[in-house]
Design an enzyme around this catalytic site. Structure first.
Site, mmCIF file in Angstrom:
data_model
loop_
_atom_site.group_PDB
_atom_site.id
_atom_site.type_symbol
_atom_site.label_atom_id
_atom_site.label_comp_id
_atom_site.label_asym_id
_atom_site.label_seq_id
_atom_site.Cartn_x
_atom_site.Cartn_y
_atom_site.Cartn_z
ATOM 1 N N TYR A 36 1.055 -0.930 -0.267
ATOM 2 C CA TYR A 36 -0.108 -0.099 -0.328
ATOM 3 C C TYR A 36 0.846 1.386 0.024
ATOM 4 O O TYR A 36 0.098 2.503 -0.427
ATOM 5 C CB TYR A 36 -0.912 -0.085 1.281
ATOM 6 N N LYS A 85 2.273 -15.865 3.089
ATOM 7 C CA LYS A 85 2.296 -16.218 1.135
ATOM 8 C C LYS A 85 3.177 -16.762 0.886
ATOM 9 O O LYS A 85 4.165 -16.077 -0.166
ATOM 10 C CB LYS A 85 1.235 -15.380 0.631
ATOM 11 N N ASP A 138 -4.401 -17.782 2.006
ATOM 12 C CA ASP A 138 -5.570 -18.136 1.221
ATOM 13 C C ASP A 138 -6.152 -18.872 1.759
ATOM 14 O O ASP A 138 -7.626 -19.266 1.952
ATOM 15 C CB ASP A 138 -5.273 -19.197 -0.074
ATOM 16 N N ASP A 164 -5.979 -6.448 5.609
ATOM 17 C CA ASP A 164 -7.406 -5.329 4.832
ATOM 18 C C ASP A 164 -8.159 -6.567 4.863
ATOM 19 O O ASP A 164 -9.582 -5.867 4.941
ATOM 20 C CB ASP A 164 -6.847 -5.046 3.547
ATOM 21 N N ASP A 200 -11.587 -7.317 7.119
ATOM 22 C CA ASP A 200 -13.038 -7.854 6.568
ATOM 23 C C ASP A 200 -14.381 -8.729 6.701
ATOM 24 O O ASP A 200 -14.489 -9.175 7.519
ATOM 25 C CB ASP A 200 -13.410 -6.706 5.157
#
Ligand code: NAD
Length: 352
Positions: A137, A187, A219, A243, A247
């Protein structure tokens, strides 16, 4: 010294929900000095900047910041630098708020609000610790360029070991105070940056012998969160994965209108805000759920001001109001009483 709180109502439902949290903070008689300033779209309209200088000064001077939410369709076509979200990223970076704490708790009264079966989610109590100031980001270089006659978009993922270590410490500390289990999400099978993430987490683990550290690929973590979410106590991950996963975790509880969050610097100065956005679809109607913002104020009492008793008082007042059957539209179900934003705030104040 008088404890200073900066209130940033922001856009959409922001002013309505922060209004209720301010009433709750005021009712505690802890002598807070509260000031209000502009952030996001409201700040763009008034000053041309999403995080104006006046707000920057007040934010630096405050001990804690309570934010509503920013953004809305009105500002979506502005140049990226002028969008409300830039104000949010800006204040997080400016205050060096590198640790984002997002609890996902399922209150028994709201078990039916989850789309998952009650036996999968009831009693859920997890905490997601997300790194907030690094990762793809913020990484440079980034952009959209013309290369070889076509448009080419690119971003850069990176973390220093110092950045990983400091968020790791926040997560280990949090796990130590809770269920003593920490799952680090990465990851590493594809991304070198997250291989380093895993290595540094492993290096930290011996300093916290009472905490059990595990690792999971992002994942799989996304799947496990909906398959068997109660296996988790504390999750720690980078900015982008955090992020998305936070959520997802918030939806396990059925309502984003219930979920608080805290973003902390190294000295426990914090920005506290609900996990949801500015909900432009219901803004100005007096129907938004103020509880996530009120619970964010409770986190502020706990993490910045060390007022554990006051934090519990607010959290218990919220529980009492739910037990009474009061619900805003987002958590309403047959047999309960539908109330608006202000009536919900009144009920919390009464329960205090
Ligand atoms: P949103 O969270 O604003 O809304 C999603 C849905 O949840 C909507 O139907 C909304 O009505 C409902 N909802 C959200 N909060 C609620 C509450 N307190 N009470 C009752 N219902 C509630 O997400 P979105 O629609 O994707 O985004 C809307 C705007 O908010 C966008 O401009 C986005 O950029 C911005 N946003 C801001 C933040 C932030 O300030 N931290 C976070 C996410 C999105």
């Amino acid at each position: 010294m008088t404890p200073k709180i900066l209130i940033l109502p922001g856009d959409g439902i922001g002013p309505e929900i922060t209004g209720e949290a301010v009433r709750v903070l005021g009712a505690l008689s802890l002598g807070f000095e509260m000031e209000t300033a502009l952030l996001g779209g409201a700040a763009v309209d008034a000053t041309g900047e999403p995080y104006p200088e006046a707000t920057q000064k007040l934010a630096k001077a405050a001990d804690a910041v309570l934010l509503g939410a920013v953004g809305g369709p009105k500002w979506d076509t502005l140049p990226r630098e002028k969008r409300p979200e830039k104000g949010l990223l800006g204040i997080r970076k400016h205050l060096n708020l590198f640790a984002n704490l997002r609890p996902a708790i399922l209150y028994p009264e709201l078990a039916n609000a989850s789309t998952l079966k009650p036996e999968v989610v009831s009693g859920l109590d997890i905490l997601i610790v997300r790194e907030l100031t690094g990762d793809i980001y913020f990484g440079q270089p980034r952009g959209i360029e013309n290369r070889g006659g076509e448009r080419f978009g690119f971003n850069t993922m990176h973390y220093t070991e110092t950045e990983i270590r400091r968020i790791g410490r926040v997560a280990f500390e949090a796990a130590r105070k809770r269920g003593k289990r920490l799952c680090s999400v990465d990851k590493m099978n594809v991304l070198e940056t997250t291989q380093l993430w895993r290595d540094v987490m492993n290096e930290l683990a011996p300093e916290y012998p009472e905490v059990t550290l595990s690792h999971m690929l992002v994942d799989n973590a996304a799947m496990q969160l909906v398959r068997a979410p109660r296996q988790f106590d504390v999750l720690v991950t980078g900015n982008m994965f955090g992020d998305i996963l936070s959520d997802e975790a918030s939806m396990l509880t059925g309502s984003i209108g219930m979920l608080p969050s805290a973003s902390l610097d190294e000295h426990n100065k914090g920005l506290y805000e609900p996990s949801h956005g500015s909900a432009p679809d219901i803004a100005g109607q007096g129907v938004a759920n103020p509880l996530a913002t009120i619970l964010s104020a409770a986190m502020m009492l706990r993490y910045t001001f060390n007022e554990e008793a006051a934090a519990r008082r607010v959290e218990n007042a919220v529980k009492a109001v739910l037990a009474k059957g009061l619900r805003t539209g987002d958590i309403f179900e047959t047999g309960t009483t539908k109330v608006g934003t202000k009536a919900m705030g009144d009920a919390v104040l009464a329960a205090l």
